[in-house]
Design a protein around this motif. Structure first.
Motif, PDB file in Angstrom:
ATOM      1  N   ARG A 132       0.067   1.027   7.823  1.00 43.34           N
ATOM      2  CA  ARG A 132       0.059   0.965   6.356  1.00 43.34           C
ATOM      3  C   ARG A 132       0.193  -0.485   5.928  1.00 43.34           C
ATOM      4  O   ARG A 132       1.021  -1.228   6.460  1.00 43.34           O
ATOM      5  CB  ARG A 132       1.216   1.784   5.783  1.00 43.34           C
ATOM      6  CG  ARG A 132       1.295   1.798   4.262  1.00 43.34           C
ATOM      7  CD  ARG A 132       2.365   2.756   3.780  1.00 43.34           C
ATOM      8  NE  ARG A 132       2.505   2.730   2.335  1.00 43.34           N
ATOM      9  CZ  ARG A 132       3.339   1.918   1.669  1.00 43.34           C
ATOM     10  NH1 ARG A 132       4.129   1.094   2.343  1.00 43.34           N
ATOM     11  NH2 ARG A 132       3.398   1.941   0.359  1.00 43.34           N
ATOM     12  N   GLY A 134       1.103  -2.014   2.819  1.00 45.86           N
ATOM     13  CA  GLY A 134       2.435  -2.148   2.245  1.00 45.86           C
ATOM     14  C   GLY A 134       2.664  -3.327   1.339  1.00 45.86           C
ATOM     15  O   GLY A 134       3.506  -3.267   0.433  1.00 45.86           O
ATOM     16  N   ASN A 166      -2.745   0.802   0.264  1.00 44.77           N
ATOM     17  CA  ASN A 166      -1.544   1.101   1.061  1.00 44.77           C
ATOM     18  C   ASN A 166      -1.541   2.524   1.607  1.00 44.77           C
ATOM     19  O   ASN A 166      -0.481   3.082   1.900  1.00 44.77           O
ATOM     20  CB  ASN A 166      -0.273   0.835   0.254  1.00 44.77           C
ATOM     21  CG  ASN A 166      -0.213  -0.600  -0.220  1.00 44.77           C
ATOM     22  OD1 ASN A 166      -0.241  -1.522   0.584  1.00 44.77           O
ATOM     23  ND2 ASN A 166      -0.154  -0.796  -1.536  1.00 44.77           N
TER      24      ASN A 166
END
Length: 259
Positions: A132, A134, A166
Motif C-alpha cells: 500500500r 500510504g 493508496n
C-alpha cells in the motif's frame, strides 16, 4: 532493548534484519541509524557474496513511524530533512552493491518500506504480503527510493495510481505487475530465501555483478551504449578466473567451483 536492525552472517550470505516487530518495523531515527550501520558493515565486508534483507514479526515494514512524525511538531520538516540524507545514501549503497541482493517480504509493506523491499535485485514475497502506498493519505510524498523502484517495475501510470489511491495490492497482484519476483506460502518463505541465497553465493560473483550493472542501467542507455558496455564487460569476464573455471567445469561435466 533489542536492536531495531541486525546484521547476521552465515557463510557467504549476509542478512540485514528489520527487528522492531512490536512497531511493525516502522522507520524512525533509531531504526534508520541501525539500518545504516548494517548497510555500511555489509558494504565493507568483502566475503559477502549475497545480501538478504528480511524482517521479524508479521509485517515487513509499515513505512515511516507516524508517532515520530507527530512528535516532530514545527521541527518535523527539519528533522526529516536531516534523516533522509543519510538514509537515502545508505539505500543507494545497498541497491548498487556488486553482489545479488534478495528481499524476503514476509507481510504487509507500506510507504518507505516499499523502497526497502524493492531495492533488492530479487524480491520474494509471502502469500500474506500486501503493498500500500500510504503517503498521500497523510499528505506526504514518497521517499526511501519507493517512487523510483516502483515506477521501474510497473510504469508511471500504475505507480501514480498506487500512490494516489493508496489501494492495497495482494501478493498475487504484485506478482502479476512485476513488483515481486515470486510468491510462496508464508511457512516456506525463509527456506526459499535461504536456498536462493545459497545458490547465488555459489555462483560466479564477478559475472553476477557485471550482469547487475548491465541490467540496472539498460533503460538509461542507448542501444549503442549498451552494446559497448556489453562488449567491455564480456571481455573483462573472459579474462577472469571465473570464466576459466566455468568453461573447464562445463567441459569436464562437473559443477563449477567459483571462489
Amino acid at each position: 532493548m533489542p536492536q531495531p536492525a541486525l546484521l547476521e552472517k552465515h557463510g557467504d550470505v549476509a542478512t540485514i534484519v528489520l527487528n522492531r516487530p512490536e512497531h511493525a518495523n516502522a522507520i524512525d531515527p533509531d531504526s534508520t541509524r541501525a539500518l545504516i550501520q548494517c548497510i555500511d558493515a555489509v558494504a565493507a565486508e568483502p566475503s559477502a557474496r549475497v545480501v538478504v534483507l528480511r524482517a521479524t514479526g508479521r509485517m515487513f515494514c509499515a513505512g515511516g513511524s507516524i508517532d515520530f512524525f507527530a512528535k516532530g511538531g514545527a521541527d518535523f520538516p527539519a528533522v526529516l530533512d536531516e534523516l533522509l540524507g543519510p538514509l537515502h545514501a545508505a539505500l543507494h549503497k545497498l541497491a548498487t552493491l556488486p553482489v545479488p541482493v534478495i528481499s524476503a517480504v514476509n507481510g504487509p509493506v507500506v510507504g518507505g518500506g516499499i523502497g526497502l523491499a524493492l531495492c533488492a535485485d530479487i524480491a520474494l514475497a509471502a502469500e500474506s504480503m500486501k503493498l500500500r502506498g500510504g503517503y498521500s493519505a497523510i499528505g506526504l510524498t514518497p521517499d526511501a527510493c519507493s517512487s523510483w523502484f516502483l515506477t521501474r517495475r510497473v510504469g508511471p501510470m500504475r505507480a501514480k495510481q498506487i500512490f494516489f489511491t493508496n489501494d492495497s495490492l495482494s501478493a498475487q497482484q504484485c506478482l502479476a505487475m512485476g513488483i515481486v519476483s515470486e510468491v510462496v506460502p508464508d511457512a516456506e518463505l525463509a527456506a526459499r530465501t535461504t536456498a536462493l541465497a545459497e545458490a547465488l553465493a555459489r555462483g560466479a560473483t564477478g559475472a553476477l555483478g557485471r550482469i547487475k550493472q548491465l541490467v540496472d542501467g539498460a533503460h538509461e542507455r542507448s542501444l549503442e551504449a549498451q552494446l559497448d558496455l556489453e562488449h567491455r564487460l564480456m571481455v573483462e569476464s573472459a579474462a577472469s578466473a571465473e570464466a576459466r573455471e566455468g568453461i573447464a567445469a562445463f567441459l569436464s561435466k562437473r559443477v563449477p567451483r567459483f571462489s
